[in-house]
Design an enzyme around this catalytic site. Sequence first.
Site, PDB file in Angstrom:
ATOM      1  N   GLN B 126      -1.738   0.283 -66.992  1.00  0.00           N
ATOM      2  CA  GLN B 126      -0.504   0.914 -66.534  1.00  0.00           C
ATOM      3  C   GLN B 126       0.639   0.334 -67.377  1.00  0.00           C
ATOM      4  O   GLN B 126       0.737  -0.884 -67.527  1.00  0.00           O
ATOM      5  CB  GLN B 126      -0.316   0.559 -65.063  1.00  0.00           C
ATOM      6  CG  GLN B 126       0.802   1.244 -64.356  1.00  0.00           C
ATOM      7  CD  GLN B 126       0.903   0.750 -62.903  1.00  0.00           C
ATOM      8  OE1 GLN B 126       0.390  -0.313 -62.574  1.00  0.00           O
ATOM      9  NE2 GLN B 126       1.554   1.511 -62.060  1.00  0.00           N
ATOM     10  N   SER B 129       6.399  -1.261 -66.316  1.00  0.00           N
ATOM     11  CA  SER B 129       7.431  -2.298 -66.323  1.00  0.00           C
ATOM     12  C   SER B 129       7.906  -2.607 -67.728  1.00  0.00           C
ATOM     13  O   SER B 129       7.160  -2.463 -68.706  1.00  0.00           O
ATOM     14  CB  SER B 129       6.882  -3.587 -65.705  1.00  0.00           C
ATOM     15  OG  SER B 129       6.588  -3.406 -64.351  1.00  0.00           O
ATOM     16  N   GLU B 244      -1.071   3.410 -54.927  1.00  0.00           N
ATOM     17  CA  GLU B 244      -1.261   2.002 -55.249  1.00  0.00           C
ATOM     18  C   GLU B 244      -1.063   1.126 -54.015  1.00  0.00           C
ATOM     19  O   GLU B 244      -1.828   0.217 -53.746  1.00  0.00           O
ATOM     20  CB  GLU B 244      -0.277   1.598 -56.356  1.00  0.00           C
ATOM     21  CG  GLU B 244      -0.442   0.171 -56.825  1.00  0.00           C
ATOM     22  CD  GLU B 244       0.428  -0.141 -58.042  1.00  0.00           C
ATOM     23  OE1 GLU B 244       1.477   0.482 -58.199  1.00  0.00           O
ATOM     24  OE2 GLU B 244       0.024  -1.022 -58.822  1.00  0.00           O
ATOM     25  N   SER B 369       7.409  -5.447 -55.530  1.00  0.00           N
ATOM     26  CA  SER B 369       7.485  -6.704 -54.787  1.00  0.00           C
ATOM     27  C   SER B 369       7.684  -6.422 -53.302  1.00  0.00           C
ATOM     28  O   SER B 369       8.186  -5.367 -52.912  1.00  0.00           O
ATOM     29  CB  SER B 369       8.634  -7.558 -55.315  1.00  0.00           C
ATOM     30  OG  SER B 369       9.864  -7.023 -54.854  1.00  0.00           O
ATOM     31  N   ASN B 370       7.284  -7.374 -52.472  1.00  0.00           N
ATOM     32  CA  ASN B 370       7.401  -7.161 -51.026  1.00  0.00           C
ATOM     33  C   ASN B 370       8.858  -7.005 -50.584  1.00  0.00           C
ATOM     34  O   ASN B 370       9.129  -6.354 -49.572  1.00  0.00           O
ATOM     35  CB  ASN B 370       6.714  -8.310 -50.278  1.00  0.00           C
ATOM     36  CG  ASN B 370       5.197  -8.195 -50.342  1.00  0.00           C
ATOM     37  OD1 ASN B 370       4.669  -7.349 -51.076  1.00  0.00           O
ATOM     38  ND2 ASN B 370       4.503  -9.019 -49.594  1.00  0.00           N
TER      39      ASN B 370
END
Lengths: 351, 386
Positions: B126, B129, B244, B369-370
């Site tokens: 992937q 980013s 995802e 990110s969480n």
Amino acid sequence: MNFTFTDEQKMLAEVVRKLMDDRCPPPALRSLMDAGAVHDKGRWAAIVETGLMPVLVPAEQDGLGLAEVDFAIVAEAAGRAALPEPLVEHAGIALPLLAAAAPGHTLLSAAMAGEVTVAIGHPVNPLVADADTAAALLLVHDGELHLVERDAVRLIRKPSIDPFRRLFAVEWVPSPASRLATAATAGPLLADALDRGALFAAAQCLGIAQRCVDLAVDYAKERTQFGKPIGSTQAVKHLLANVQVKIEFARPVLQSAAARFAARDVRSRAVISHAKLVAAEAADLGARTAIQVHGAMGYSWEVDVHFFLKRALALTYAWGDPAFHTARIEQRVLNHPLGPDQTFLNETDHA
Amino acid sequence: MNLTYTPEQRAFRAEIRDWLARHVPDKPLPSFDATREGFEAHRAWERTLAEGRWGMVTWPREYGGRGVDLIQWLIFEEEYYRSGAPGRVNQNGIFLLGPTLMEFGTPEQKARFLPAMASGDEIWAQAWSEPQAGSDLASVRATATRDGDHYMLNGLKTWSSRAAFADWAFGLFRTEPGSQRHKGLTLILFPLNAPGVTVKPIARIDGKVGFAEIFLDDVRVPVSQRLGDDGQGWHICMVTAGFERGLMLRSPARYQVAAARLAALYRRQGNPADSATRAAVARAWMDAEAYALSIYSTASRILAGQPIGPETSTNKIFWSELDVALNRVALSILGARAELMPDPDEPDPTGDWLDDYIFSLAGPIYAGSNEIQRNIIAERMLGLPR
């Protein structure tokens, strides 16, 4: 394998939720409290009218013969409203116990019609809720199940921090006439009552947790500081998101626990205990988070959040405290097969 | 609500259990993130799976699948993890790009890419980013400039999992010069051996090269490798991110198997007087079961025709946190031996827990990110203002 509700169950959820929204909004709780009244007769009549009393009584005894999955929907809505009346203990726990222990008992039809209520003194709980307004009490002595008229017992009120919970110590004398079931017969029935109690306490807790998030979200959208709604700051968002995550992963456990109630084995009981633990944690976190988000207002009597905090506190320890339920889960985890193929299996699937 | 398997579902479980018992390698394969050799061993395993038509069971038969539903997919995953079969080196392909291609790809693209993905012939990375576009993915700067029926790709992609050894990548590029934020972005598939592509592996905290930087310098790719339309890239990526964070990437079975191993470790080596650790073992099992029940619930709703929503963000937080917590319980049981590295001569596999723990620490970061997930929950589920 289907984890969705039927159309009838979705309708039941809608009907009960609307009933609670109409009949049990926070101002109604406050006026009940201000009037010093025990219950709201009009609200109880509306609940009875909706047909919720006989949900868990078998069809052969003129009940609706529905299942724990259905009553869990009712209990969740009752929790969401912090309902003062004993809908859950009477219709969800006492009635199916009475119907199982004494099929066709004379009290049953009046109890199903909501004309009288039955209170239950289960050995897992130290006190009896709503005993003063009940016509009779289901009580346990040496493992035997007794049905005793309220006028035949002495009640000592034990005030709860929850202004709508009415708890009593009960002094009574068992007699052969009051005995409904021997210890051998009563044992499995009381185990069912405990599981229903824990399951429906979990369902109420889930309702409380979501109500607390909803109250806090409404406030966080309105309340401005530093020129913007406090709910636009990540610190507040993340507090509330954490509660919602707790709720999202308690709900399917509750549904699974309710759906598996009838298996009555160490596995199904572990799921009930799991639901009780995580739903109570969600309610506790939800209530404390709602108070925090409301700030000083949240600590005031004026804001409604404390009703839910107090009900969550009571239900966390009622029908088996966290230590009790953790022990049931440990028993299952350490002594029975684990793994992804085991999730939906019952004991008998291995026979 | 009916929480029992149908005879057909039970037969499917028996079939895959039997096949795995006969095909799963006796010894674990070397890591696919450490060496080319380990990577190729995992590719060979993907080929074995594909020969049994087990590569991606939910896909239509024409693309190498079995056309089964999501409940059977979960059953497949349960048996897969129970069997101790190798990790899926092509997870970026089969779990992320595959479903995305199924939804947005042309018939030609599906025929070109899906069978090779299912067979392991093409392993995917992937490429989303960038150094300046992490949590803020919409600030992507890499460009795809139209040149006739080709694009010229330029820029730098980073934190690209599997890219050190993978064959292809799917990347997010700015196709509209001067466009801002979510607009003007396009998803483009490109081979990692194309002229102008330079892959520089990045060592992780465990020293393995699980991810890489991808430098793109006038990389020429045909327009036919664009997925969806120009400017549709952001929308497609968000759908992919749903796969995802949601159903596909982290099967509950992974954690249920880990929880069972943890309980076995506690029974073998735990201190019976240590009630805190015993409760933590029970909690790890509860969390793994809760995640499984939640995924079954989501799968049931999808099968009933309901869309998958922002709940994927709650999933991502829940599985990543339970993974860290579960592995930490194992370390606490191992105590002073927890720090020991894997040792082939050591009969007691202490090092697996350490590896799993270190890997679990990435969970709260990747796939969004969480903290980003909490924003999504607050804004899209709860309706709090941005």
